[in-house]
Design an enzyme around this catalytic site. Structure first.
Site, PDB file in Angstrom:
ATOM      1  N   LYS A   4      43.206  40.484  30.820  1.00 46.38           N
ATOM      2  CA  LYS A   4      43.839  41.777  31.064  1.00 46.38           C
ATOM      3  C   LYS A   4      44.216  42.394  29.724  1.00 46.38           C
ATOM      4  CE  LYS A   4      45.545  40.742  35.634  1.00 46.38           C
ATOM      5  NZ  LYS A   4      46.731  40.650  36.509  1.00 46.38           N
ATOM      6  N   GLU A  51      39.078  29.044  32.204  1.00 50.35           N
ATOM      7  CA  GLU A  51      40.152  29.747  32.923  1.00 50.35           C
ATOM      8  C   GLU A  51      39.577  30.946  33.667  1.00 50.35           C
ATOM      9  OE1 GLU A  51      42.908  30.101  34.195  1.00 50.35           O
ATOM     10  OE2 GLU A  51      44.626  29.751  32.913  1.00 50.35           O
ATOM     11  N   PHE A  76      46.388  43.824  39.285  1.00 55.52           N
ATOM     12  CA  PHE A  76      46.204  42.561  39.987  1.00 55.52           C
ATOM     13  C   PHE A  76      44.849  42.592  40.687  1.00 55.52           C
ATOM     14  CE2 PHE A  76      46.692  39.258  43.142  1.00 55.52           C
ATOM     15  CZ  PHE A  76      47.317  38.272  42.395  1.00 55.52           C
ATOM     16  N   VAL A  77      44.052  41.559  40.457  1.00 56.00           N
ATOM     17  CA  VAL A  77      42.705  41.504  41.038  1.00 56.00           C
ATOM     18  C   VAL A  77      42.489  40.202  41.807  1.00 56.00           C
ATOM     19  CG1 VAL A  77      41.625  43.032  39.342  1.00 56.00           C
ATOM     20  CG2 VAL A  77      41.756  40.568  38.863  1.00 56.00           C
ATOM     21  N   ASP A 101      42.924  34.464  43.692  1.00 49.62           N
ATOM     22  CA  ASP A 101      43.528  34.652  45.008  1.00 49.62           C
ATOM     23  C   ASP A 101      44.694  35.618  44.984  1.00 49.62           C
ATOM     24  OD1 ASP A 101      45.301  32.816  43.531  1.00 49.62           O
ATOM     25  OD2 ASP A 101      46.392  32.693  45.427  1.00 49.62           O
ATOM     26  N   ASP A 119      46.445  36.626  31.845  1.00 49.98           N
ATOM     27  CA  ASP A 119      47.321  37.760  32.141  1.00 49.98           C
ATOM     28  C   ASP A 119      48.367  37.817  31.025  1.00 49.98           C
ATOM     29  OD1 ASP A 119      49.250  39.463  33.260  1.00 49.98           O
ATOM     30  OD2 ASP A 119      48.961  38.740  35.277  1.00 49.98           O
TER      31      ASP A 119
HETATM   32  P1  IMP Z   1      49.393  34.170  32.916  1.00 48.55           P
HETATM   33  O1  IMP Z   1      50.167  32.923  32.585  1.00 48.55           O
HETATM   34  O2  IMP Z   1      50.278  35.350  33.131  1.00 48.55           O
HETATM   35  O3  IMP Z   1      48.307  34.477  31.881  1.00 48.55           O
HETATM   36  O4  IMP Z   1      48.706  33.969  34.329  1.00 48.55           O
HETATM   37  C1  IMP Z   1      47.731  33.038  34.486  1.00 48.55           C
HETATM   38  C2  IMP Z   1      47.463  32.668  35.940  1.00 48.55           C
HETATM   39  O5  IMP Z   1      48.053  33.564  36.876  1.00 48.55           O
HETATM   40  C3  IMP Z   1      45.971  32.748  36.193  1.00 48.55           C
HETATM   41  O6  IMP Z   1      45.324  31.533  35.884  1.00 48.55           O
HETATM   42  C4  IMP Z   1      45.928  33.106  37.660  1.00 48.55           C
HETATM   43  O7  IMP Z   1      45.999  31.934  38.453  1.00 48.55           O
HETATM   44  C5  IMP Z   1      47.152  33.933  37.887  1.00 48.55           C
HETATM   45  N1  IMP Z   1      46.845  35.376  37.771  1.00 48.55           N
HETATM   46  C6  IMP Z   1      47.132  36.199  36.753  1.00 48.55           C
HETATM   47  N2  IMP Z   1      46.699  37.452  36.992  1.00 48.55           N
HETATM   48  C7  IMP Z   1      46.114  37.413  38.197  1.00 48.55           C
HETATM   49  C8  IMP Z   1      45.444  38.408  39.002  1.00 48.55           C
HETATM   50  O8  IMP Z   1      45.267  39.588  38.666  1.00 48.55           O
HETATM   51  N3  IMP Z   1      44.967  37.971  40.208  1.00 48.55           N
HETATM   52  C9  IMP Z   1      45.090  36.684  40.639  1.00 48.55           C
HETATM   53  N4  IMP Z   1      45.705  35.724  39.920  1.00 48.55           N
HETATM   54  C10 IMP Z   1      46.204  36.089  38.714  1.00 48.55           C
HETATM   55 MG    MG Z   2      46.760  32.143  41.667  1.00 42.94          MG
END
Ligand code: IMP
Ligand code: MG
Length: 212
Positions: free
Chosen positions: A160, A128, A181-182, A188, A132
């Site tokens: 994070k 992965e 956010f990065v 992307d 986040d």
């Molecule tokens: P989660 O389900 O919130 O853990 O988010 C997972 C997905 O969201 C990651 O695999 C990324 O595709 C996208 N994502 C989460 N945080 C970021 C960020 O800071 N920058 C870009 N994409 C992110």
């Molecule tokens: Mg994305």
């Protein structure tokens, strides 16, 4: 010499995997205009990915390793990491829906592309880009576990800090970062910036432009 090949003096650093898009004294590339701050430079990423690859090599000796990349974000890490794993292995990919052009998770995960292989009895390492809220990964792990792999572990480049909404057991983590956010190194914003060799934050204007 006249009429020779067009490219005779390709800069060697243009080919180096850890070469920043712009070096000291060089103009920034057009694709870097919205970058606010570099959090992790390309050299540090490459060093850490090398260490992760060495650990995975140790841990998976004699196993039936299948790397599963989560598209699109993990494709850059997959390419670099796999070349530091000195073992026979196979690749597969899944694609799940993520944020679209927004920067907050919806908690809803949809499989857009499933695995091509049956993973029953195999040693699966899920790769992965970033964790986040952890909701995407939590969903994927549950889904993959139901297919009865021999083992299932996670390698995430970035986690994070302190915002995961579900407890997750992450075996291999590259960097822990603040909850900002990065973009870059596969990550992307509205499908852009994946090709940056570093991890960076964006200027507020970048979000405003996308919203307008
Ligand atoms: P989660 O389900 O919130 O853990 O988010 C997972 C997905 O969201 C990651 O695999 C990324 O595709 C996208 N994502 C989460 N945080 C970021 C960020 O800071 N920058 C870009 N994409 C992110
Ligand atoms: Mg994305």
């Amino acid at each position: 010499m006249e009429g020779g090949t067009a490219v005779t003096h390709q800069r060697s650093d243009a080919l180096a995997p850890d070469a920043p898009s712009s070096g000291p004294g060089e103009p920034m590339g057009e694709h870097e205009r919205d970058i606010a701050r570099i959090l992790i430079d390309g050299g540090r990423i490459q060093a850490t990915v090398g260490e992760l690859g060495a650990r995975i090599t140790q841990d998976y000796r004699g196993k039936d390793l299948l790397l599963v990349g989560v598209l699109k974000g993990a494709f850059v890490l997959m390419a670099d990491l796999s070349r530091h794993i000195r073992l026979p292995l196979e690749f597969d990919f899944m694609a799940v829906s993520s944020y679209g052009a927004a920067t907050q998770t919806s908690g809803v995960v949809r499989i857009l592309k499933d695995l091509e292989q049956d993973i029953e009895g195999r040693d699966v390492l899920l790769v992965e880009d970033i964790v986040d809220s952890g909701l995407t990964l939590n969903y994927l792990l549950k889904n993959l576990r139901s297919r009865r792999p021999a083992s299932l572990e996670v390698c995430a480049l970035l986690v994070k800090e302190g915002i995961q909404r579900v407890p997750l057991d992450l075996r291999y983590v590259g960097f822990t970062i603040p909850p900002e956010f990065v973009v870059g190194y596969g990550l992307d914003f509205a499908e852009r910036f994946r090709n940056l060799p570093y991890i960076a934050t964006l200027k507020p204007e970048a979000y405003a432009e996308a919203a307008s």
